[in-house]
Design a protein around this motif. Structure first.
Motif, mmCIF file in Angstrom:
data_model
loop_
_atom_site.group_PDB
_atom_site.id
_atom_site.type_symbol
_atom_site.label_atom_id
_atom_site.label_comp_id
_atom_site.label_asym_id
_atom_site.label_seq_id
_atom_site.Cartn_x
_atom_site.Cartn_y
_atom_site.Cartn_z
ATOM 1 N N ILE A 144 0.694 -1.118 -0.151
ATOM 2 C CA ILE A 144 0.071 0.112 -0.113
ATOM 3 C C ILE A 144 0.893 1.280 -0.014
ATOM 4 C CG2 ILE A 144 -1.574 1.425 1.498
ATOM 5 C CD1 ILE A 144 -2.722 -1.398 2.303
ATOM 6 N N GLU A 145 1.979 1.071 0.663
ATOM 7 C CA GLU A 145 2.662 2.376 0.927
ATOM 8 C C GLU A 145 3.583 2.387 -0.606
ATOM 9 O OE1 GLU A 145 5.813 1.507 3.902
ATOM 10 O OE2 GLU A 145 4.285 1.791 5.452
ATOM 11 N N VAL A 146 3.930 1.434 -1.394
ATOM 12 C CA VAL A 146 4.457 1.526 -2.599
ATOM 13 C C VAL A 146 3.472 2.105 -3.639
ATOM 14 C CG1 VAL A 146 5.499 0.137 -4.511
ATOM 15 C CG2 VAL A 146 6.177 -0.468 -1.993
ATOM 16 N N LEU A 147 2.130 1.432 -3.538
ATOM 17 C CA LEU A 147 1.239 2.188 -4.355
ATOM 18 C C LEU A 147 0.978 3.605 -4.255
ATOM 19 C CD1 LEU A 147 -0.965 0.830 -6.179
ATOM 20 C CD2 LEU A 147 -2.462 0.981 -4.218
ATOM 21 N N GLY A 148 1.208 4.178 -2.799
ATOM 22 C CA GLY A 148 1.404 5.622 -3.066
ATOM 23 C C GLY A 148 2.424 6.482 -3.654
ATOM 24 N N LYS A 149 3.615 5.434 -4.102
ATOM 25 C CA LYS A 149 4.632 6.278 -4.758
ATOM 26 C C LYS A 149 4.521 6.228 -6.184
ATOM 27 C CE LYS A 149 8.094 4.431 -1.278
ATOM 28 N NZ LYS A 149 9.354 3.407 -1.394
ATOM 29 N N LEU A 150 3.303 5.549 -6.712
ATOM 30 C CA LEU A 150 2.914 5.817 -7.978
ATOM 31 C C LEU A 150 2.879 7.030 -8.697
ATOM 32 C CD1 LEU A 150 0.434 2.831 -8.610
ATOM 33 C CD2 LEU A 150 3.042 2.819 -9.036
ATOM 34 N N PRO A 151 3.285 7.470 -10.018
ATOM 35 C CA PRO A 151 3.139 8.606 -10.341
ATOM 36 C C PRO A 151 1.692 9.128 -10.403
ATOM 37 C CG PRO A 151 4.589 7.209 -11.907
ATOM 38 C CD PRO A 151 4.148 6.595 -10.823
ATOM 39 N N LYS A 152 1.363 10.447 -10.088
ATOM 40 C CA LYS A 152 0.237 10.934 -9.857
ATOM 41 C C LYS A 152 -0.220 11.890 -10.775
ATOM 42 C CE LYS A 152 0.171 10.196 -5.181
ATOM 43 N NZ LYS A 152 1.639 9.483 -5.281
ATOM 44 N N MET A 153 -1.398 11.817 -11.785
ATOM 45 C CA MET A 153 -1.592 12.846 -12.889
ATOM 46 C C MET A 153 -1.674 14.058 -12.376
ATOM 47 S SD MET A 153 -1.211 11.331 -15.715
ATOM 48 C CE MET A 153 -1.871 12.468 -16.835
#
Length: 246
Positions: A144-153
């Motif tokens: 979940i923490e890694v998911l938060g690091k994904l690029p955000k549009m």
């Protein structure tokens, strides 16, 4: 006494506005010349400064008139209400800012093929935090923490902007072979970024790629919709890159 033109220079307020304030009874001149020109004193100048300040913090002229005329006006209550309004407007403008960034970054990825419907679909989907919460059973806490690091549009952070630019460049040169040097240089930089941003998360990234390859799953997790053709091209280019990586 100040002639209206002098008063205009001192206050920075136009003659037209001063005449309007006089008309609605918000700021009356102290007197007029024989020719009918309005005259003001230092008292009117101070009152005008109060009016301009209250306008600046968001009060309407009708409210300002009552506030300055009433000796029993509840200033604390009025300011609290205005603060609540400003906070609400701040949240509204923040959402607009996010939408504008998504539009700009969407164009960076899709170029002339950009469609506003993509952003509208993303905007109408669940909030990303709510999505993660509702699908917590599918990811452990670390992921979940890694998911938060994904690029955000909607982001302006350098990492997100670089990912957006890389995908945009890849799409721009898709007419070339996936083994082309230009394409492979883009893939190489992507691979370096994966190592920088998601080190030792290969299993999670494999699962994430499966989600990305599914339009339905991508929508579920509020991921920006990238054309399947682009994703397939990226996958082939990446496999080719790995095969030649030394």
């Amino acid at each position: 006494m100040f002639h209206i033109n002098e008063f205009k220079k001192l206050s920075g307020v136009s003659v037209r506005t001063l005449r309007y304030y006089d008309k609605i009874g918000l700021l009356k001149p102290v007197s007029k010349t024989e020719g009918g020109h309005r005259l003001y004193s230092n008292s009117e100048l101070k009152k005008l400064q109060q009016i301009q300040f209250l306008k600046t913090i968001g009060f309407q002229l009708s409210e300002i008139k009552m506030m300055l005329e009433s000796e029993e006006w509840d200033w604390s209550n009025s300011l609290l209400k205005q603060l609540s309004y400003v906070i609400s407007e701040k949240e509204r403008l923040s959402k607009i800012e996010s939408s504008l960034r998504e539009l700009i970054n969407g164009i960076a990825i899709d170029g002339e093929e950009f469609r506003i419907k993509k952003i509208m679909d993303l905007y109408n989907n669940k909030d990303s935090k709510e999505v993660i919460k509702n699908n917590r059973d599918e990811f452990n806490l670390k992921n979940i923490e890694v998911l938060g690091k994904l690029p955000k549009m909607a982001s302006s952070d350098p990492d997100s902007l670089e990912w957006i630019a890389l995908v945009g460049q890849l799409k721009k040169y898709m007419h070339l072979s996936y083994s082309n040097t230009r394409i492979q240089n883009i893939i190489k930089r992507m691979d370096v970024k994966i190592g920088e941003d998601f080190n030792d998360e290969e299993e999670f990234l494999d699962k994430l790629w499966d989600i990305r390859m599914s339009s339905e799953e991508s929508r579920k997790y509020s991921l920006y919709p990238i054309d399947k053709g682009v994703l397939n091209f990226m996958e082939k280019a990446y496999i080719h890159y790995l095969g030649n990586k030394t």
